[in-house]
Design a protein around this motif. Structure first.
Motif, PDB file in Angstrom:
ATOM      1  N   GLU A  31       0.823  -1.213   0.000  1.00  0.00           N
ATOM      2  CA  GLU A  31       0.000   0.000   0.000  1.00  0.00           C
ATOM      3  C   GLU A  31       0.854   1.259   0.000  1.00  0.00           C
ATOM      4  O   GLU A  31       0.398   2.326  -0.399  1.00  0.00           O
ATOM      5  CB  GLU A  31      -0.916   0.008   1.233  1.00  0.00           C
ATOM      6  N   THR A  32       2.092   1.147   0.477  1.00  0.00           N
ATOM      7  CA  THR A  32       3.020   2.280   0.486  1.00  0.00           C
ATOM      8  C   THR A  32       4.345   1.828  -0.113  1.00  0.00           C
ATOM      9  O   THR A  32       4.621   0.632  -0.200  1.00  0.00           O
ATOM     10  CB  THR A  32       3.267   2.783   1.926  1.00  0.00           C
ATOM     11  N   THR A  33       5.151   2.794  -0.522  1.00  0.00           N
ATOM     12  CA  THR A  33       6.495   2.469  -0.993  1.00  0.00           C
ATOM     13  C   THR A  33       7.404   2.365   0.221  1.00  0.00           C
ATOM     14  O   THR A  33       7.606   3.341   0.954  1.00  0.00           O
ATOM     15  CB  THR A  33       7.016   3.551  -1.948  1.00  0.00           C
ATOM     16  N   ALA A  34       7.941   1.183   0.445  1.00  0.00           N
ATOM     17  CA  ALA A  34       8.717   0.920   1.658  1.00  0.00           C
ATOM     18  C   ALA A  34      10.170   1.367   1.471  1.00  0.00           C
ATOM     19  O   ALA A  34      10.778   1.141   0.419  1.00  0.00           O
ATOM     20  CB  ALA A  34       8.659  -0.560   2.002  1.00  0.00           C
ATOM     21  N   SER A  35      10.725   1.975   2.496  1.00  0.00           N
ATOM     22  CA  SER A  35      12.139   2.331   2.493  1.00  0.00           C
ATOM     23  C   SER A  35      12.975   1.243   3.162  1.00  0.00           C
ATOM     24  O   SER A  35      14.175   1.127   2.911  1.00  0.00           O
ATOM     25  CB  SER A  35      12.353   3.666   3.205  1.00  0.00           C
ATOM     26  N   SER A  36      12.339   0.431   4.025  1.00  0.00           N
ATOM     27  CA  SER A  36      13.017  -0.655   4.713  1.00  0.00           C
ATOM     28  C   SER A  36      11.968  -1.620   5.248  1.00  0.00           C
ATOM     29  O   SER A  36      10.760  -1.341   5.184  1.00  0.00           O
ATOM     30  CB  SER A  36      13.889  -0.122   5.858  1.00  0.00           C
ATOM     31  N   PHE A  37      12.423  -2.741   5.786  1.00  0.00           N
ATOM     32  CA  PHE A  37      11.497  -3.727   6.344  1.00  0.00           C
ATOM     33  C   PHE A  37      12.161  -4.446   7.502  1.00  0.00           C
ATOM     34  O   PHE A  37      13.385  -4.420   7.667  1.00  0.00           O
ATOM     35  CB  PHE A  37      11.048  -4.729   5.277  1.00  0.00           C
ATOM     36  N   ILE A  83       8.530   8.540   9.890  1.00  0.00           N
ATOM     37  CA  ILE A  83       8.882   7.248  10.494  1.00  0.00           C
ATOM     38  C   ILE A  83      10.187   6.726   9.888  1.00  0.00           C
ATOM     39  O   ILE A  83      10.366   6.751   8.667  1.00  0.00           O
ATOM     40  CB  ILE A  83       7.750   6.220  10.273  1.00  0.00           C
ATOM     41  N   ARG A  84      11.105   6.242  10.745  1.00  0.00           N
ATOM     42  CA  ARG A  84      12.323   5.583  10.281  1.00  0.00           C
ATOM     43  C   ARG A  84      12.561   4.325  11.110  1.00  0.00           C
ATOM     44  O   ARG A  84      12.405   4.338  12.326  1.00  0.00           O
ATOM     45  CB  ARG A  84      13.548   6.500  10.409  1.00  0.00           C
ATOM     46  N   TYR A  85      12.920   3.272  10.420  1.00  0.00           N
ATOM     47  CA  TYR A  85      13.214   2.000  11.082  1.00  0.00           C
ATOM     48  C   TYR A  85      14.598   2.074  11.731  1.00  0.00           C
ATOM     49  O   TYR A  85      15.568   2.516  11.121  1.00  0.00           O
ATOM     50  CB  TYR A  85      13.151   0.887  10.037  1.00  0.00           C
ATOM     51  N   LEU A  86      14.694   1.627  12.978  1.00  0.00           N
ATOM     52  CA  LEU A  86      15.951   1.690  13.725  1.00  0.00           C
ATOM     53  C   LEU A  86      16.581   0.329  13.993  1.00  0.00           C
ATOM     54  O   LEU A  86      17.764   0.122  13.749  1.00  0.00           O
ATOM     55  CB  LEU A  86      15.731   2.407  15.067  1.00  0.00           C
ATOM     56  N   TYR A  87      15.783  -0.626  14.517  1.00  0.00           N
ATOM     57  CA  TYR A  87      16.414  -1.840  15.036  1.00  0.00           C
ATOM     58  C   TYR A  87      15.433  -3.002  15.083  1.00  0.00           C
ATOM     59  O   TYR A  87      14.262  -2.838  15.410  1.00  0.00           O
ATOM     60  CB  TYR A  87      16.935  -1.591  16.453  1.00  0.00           C
TER      61      TYR A  87
END
Length: 837
Positions: free
Chosen positions: A734-740, A774-778
């Motif tokens: 549904e969104t363009t993901a920058s990370s997973f 939002i940014r993925y950290l860990y």
């Protein structure tokens, strides 16, 4: 008990209208056994004329109505028994089976429900009624006590409520089986030839309990009207009527809900999805429902002309379809756009002025050439993550219908949100939200740390800490506290990793990637500094270079492969076109503390040692993703999979396998996905075209035969040999993901505004977490470790105190109301031990 087997009359019997036998007690016996001709089944034909003349007109009518109660009850029980004898029992005992044995029991329960329970009640009531009739004929004093005794039983009322509420579903299951199963169709047609069925459809019999209570209610009301004021039934009959009325009323909402479910099933079965796309809308979950549906219009893309659609609002999705009736009369509904998940649904204007559209006039010889202007009312909805690309302006016939749509959207979105909040797969919990600031009104009044770029949790002496990197340095605090202390002066940290305990080994290092360098620090010193037991100098004193100073580190990853802990990093030297990938194995802290003379490696970092030789990777590589015994190197052309358990012996054919260390330069490699042969395979070519502008993020294990490959816009499944599976189908995010992140049986896809949580095995979207920046950290590098996931997002306090940032922990819940797929962690690790690309 009265036999029902011959309850219908013999058509060749011929009795005279004034037969003496008909006016005798034998006539009652023949009536009760169903042997009396239909035209003789009236009270006045079974009573001597002189008895009728002795009674008043009102009592004659009352006795006629009472007789009708006997008659209707007899016919009702006969029909219920016929269903048991002609349909249910033969269906269960059929050989060969008519319904597949695996679903026979469920099918019988769905179609016939608690039929036998209702039959049992009415057999007993009919026995009592017939006994009363034999005792008191021709003048029945009362039967209210018998009916009251039956209706007062709670299982009698609840039995009807259960059956009536389920009836629309029962009918739907029957009709669906008729369409799909020719053997069942032949069985039903054959059963219709039974003399007790008399060519009536099964649906007629299934509806008998639905109509029985209203019919009985009507007969008892007529009896009450004809009963003398002094008669005891004047008090008893109203009690019965109230019980029946309450039971009938209580079933109405259930019937409406069941009918809505039938409409919902019909909609689901008629949907035609876009070829190639895997969309799991969880349509057959028991909680699914159809909220609202109706026709709408949209302007064509050219702006000239109109397209008619059929829209449906479900409790979890909104869909726009175009109906098409096939030659066989079957209605199919083609999806005109991807289903819109309610967590992403946003409402635009619902009060725009009406417009007009042209439509053909109906009737007359020139109707196809004439047009008329019709007023239509627009409303707008859109996708929260794609406000322009997925924005829909729909038109309906009146402002009243437009407001119905709006109310339906508002209610459905509120219920969906409440359900999501009450059944989260991952619960967001804020860890810190007061310390980290991006901006402040007066720079000197508060600390402006800048945006958080990395964070990692670690444990020292049983206490949990959190290290956070920003453009102003690395800060450390107890995880449960916000008393952050600046520990290190690194200003451009891209990522960090904490190497702690694995098995019997303890590594005790914080690895920091800043700009082009890769260094590490002692975690013990970092923890003591956070508690105020030492100063930052002791942390800086524990510094070790992980990568040599003369190379530029582009990215690194902390991985657990088998029983080893690695730091893998990519580097590039000046004027070098390709990248080198280096593998370092973490050294147990007790070994690292040995004196240089006793250490095997005389130079390099004490806490790490090279594991094999460096290898070349694509120059556009940008990330590393781990599996059990393999690593995937993400690049523009796909994911290069390197397997450290395999070795290409063509380099050194005489070397015994156990003596050869892992070497990237000599390791067997392959690239996934394998898209060879796409030119002769349209589904594969379609998948290849979609990947041309997409970015590979990684891959995770789905089941024992498949992996899920994750790109920024789509995901798809491959076999263990790298070939796309599931007919080359793909899941569009549904969104363009920058990370997973991969956790248990789920993947979490991160974009700037949303965290999209999906089941790995099905691709089903199960939860959406919303935020800003939002940014993925860990997440834990160990796939079997049940640790939380950390993300950073904009904080709530964005006012005079400045723009804040908060770190949020996503913690997986356990018992979920919507049935999560089996977590991948529950699959024995050995299942993937021998995975070979």
């Amino acid at each position: 008990m009265v036999s029902i087997a011959s309850s219908y009359r013999h058509e060749d019997d011929d009795y005279g209208a004034e037969s003496t036998e008909s006016t005798s007690i034998d006539g009652i016996r023949r009536f009760q056994s169903g042997e009396l001709p239909e035209k003789e089944q009236e009270w006045h034909r079974l009573v001597p004329p002189e008895a009728i003349e002795a009674l008043g007109k009102s009592e004659v009518q009352r006795q006629s109505v009472i007789f009708e109660i006997f008659k209707s009850e007899r016919e009702y029980v006969a029909d219920l028994q016929a269903v048991q004898d002609v349909f249910i029992t033969p269906l269960k005992n059929a050989s060969p089976p008519i319904i597949a044995p695996a679903k026979l029991s469920a099918f019988v329960n769905e179609v016939f429900g608690n039929f036998s329970q209702i039959l049992s009640h009415h057999r007993r009531m009919l026995d009592a009624l017939f006994s009363r009739q034999r005792e008191q004929h021709p003048l029945i004093q009362s039967l209210a006590d018998i009916v009251l005794d039956c209706t007062l039983k709670s299982d009698y009322r609840s039995g009807y409520e259960v059956y009536i509420k389920h009836y629309p579903l029962a009918e739907s299951h029957h009709r669906r089986e008729m369409k799909a199963n020719t053997s069942y169709q032949a069985f039903i047609q054959s059963a219709a030839n039974d003399r007790r069925i008399r060519k009536r459809d099964l649906v007629t019999f299934l509806s008998r309990p639905v109509t029985r209570l209203p019919r009985l209610n009507l007969l008892l009301e007529q009896t009450l009207k004809l009963t003398d004021e002094e008669h005891p039934d004047k008090e008893t009959l109203p009690i019965i009527l109230n019980i029946l009325s309450d039971t009938i009323k209580s079933t109405q909402p259930g019937i409406e809900a069941a009918e809505s479910k039938v409409k919902f099933w019909s909609l689901c079965e008629s949907l035609d999805f876009q070829k190639g796309e895997i969309i799991d809308m969880d349509l057959y979950d028991n909680s699914r429902s159809l909220i609202y549906t109706g026709p709408t219009f949209r302007r064509s893309r050219s702006g000239h002309g109109w397209i008619e659609h059929s829209c449906a609002l479900l409790d979890n999705y909104f869909i726009i379809t175009r109906e098409e009736t096939k030659a066989n009369g079957v209605v199919r509904r083609k999806l005109m756009s991807r289903p819109l998940y309610l967590s992403y649904l946003r409402l635009g204007p619902f009060d725009s002025p009406p417009e007009t559209r042209k439509e053909h006039k109906t009737g007359g010889t020139l109707s196809g050439l004439l047009y008329q202007n019709v007023t239509v009312y627009p409303f707008t909805i859109y996708h929260g993550s794609n406000t322009l690309g997925r924005r829909y302006t729909l038109y309906v016939a009146s402002d009243g219908i437009r407001q119905k749509w709006r109310n339906a959207f508002v209610d459905a979105m509120a219920v969906h949100q409440a359900r999501q909040e009450g059944n989260m797969f991952f619960v967001p919990q804020t860890l810190t939200q007061k310390f980290f600031r991006v901006t402040a009104p007066r720079q000197g009044s508060v600390t402006v740390t800048g945006r958080i770029t990395a964070a990692v949790p670690f444990v020292v002496d049983g206490r949990e800490f959190l290290a956070v990197a920003t453009p102003t340095g690395i800060y450390v605090s107890l995880r449960s506290d916000e008393s952050y202390r600046k520990a290190l002066d690194h200003n451009n940290v891209a990522s960090m990793a904490a190497l702690q305990t694995f098995g019997a080994k303890a590594f005790n290092r914080l690895v920091v990637h800043e700009e082009t360098s890769l260094v590490s620090y002692n975690l013990q010193a970092l923890g003591r500094m956070a508690l105020g037991h030492t100063d930052p100098k002791s942390v800086s004193a524990s510094r070790e270079r992980v990568a040599p100073a003369d190379i530029n580190v582009l990215f690194f990853k902390h991985l657990h492969i088998g029983q080893r802990v690695f730091v893998i990093y990519a580097s590039k030297k000046f004027l070098q076109s390709s990248l080198n990938l280096h593998v370092l194995e973490a050294v147990d802290a007790s070994d690292a503390d040995l004196t240089p003379k006793k250490r095997k490696a005389p130079s390099g970092p004490r806490s790490f040692r090279p594991y094999g030789e460096p290898g070349y990777v694509p120059k556009d590589a940008y990330d590393i993703t781990p599996l059990v015994k393999t690593i995937g190197i993400c690049s523009r052309d796909g994911i290069v999979v390197v397997d450290p358990t395999k070795y290409d012996y063509s380099f050194e054919p005489d070397t015994f396998a156990k003596t050869v260390p892992f070497s990237l330069s000599k390791s067997l490699v392959s690239v996934v996905p394998d898209l060879s042969g796409a030119s002769d395979n349209p589904p594969l070519q379609n998948l290849k075209d979609r990947l041309s502008d997409s970015k590979a993020l990684g891959l995770v294990k789905s089941n024992q035969d498949e992996l899920l490959v994750i790109y920024d816009t789509i995901g798809f499944y491959i076999t263990k040999h790298g070939k796309p599976s599931r007919q080359c189908g793909f899941i569009k995010w549904e969104t363009t993901a920058s990370s997973f992140a991969h956790h248990g049986g789920h993947i979490l896809l991160f974009s700037s505004q949303f965290i999209e949580i999906r089941q790995i095995v099905t691709g089903r979207l199960v939860q959406v977490v919303e935020g800003q920046d939002i940014r993925y950290l860990y997440s834990s590098p160990r796939l079997d470790l049940n640790e939380s996931i950390l993300v950073v997002m904009r904080g709530e306090r964005n006012d005079k105190v400045g723009v804040m940032e908060k770190i949020v922990e996503l913690k997986e819940t356990r018992e979920i109301g919507f049935g999560a797929a089996t977590p991948i962690g529950a699959i024995p690790p050995s299942m993937w031990e021998e995975w070979d690309m």
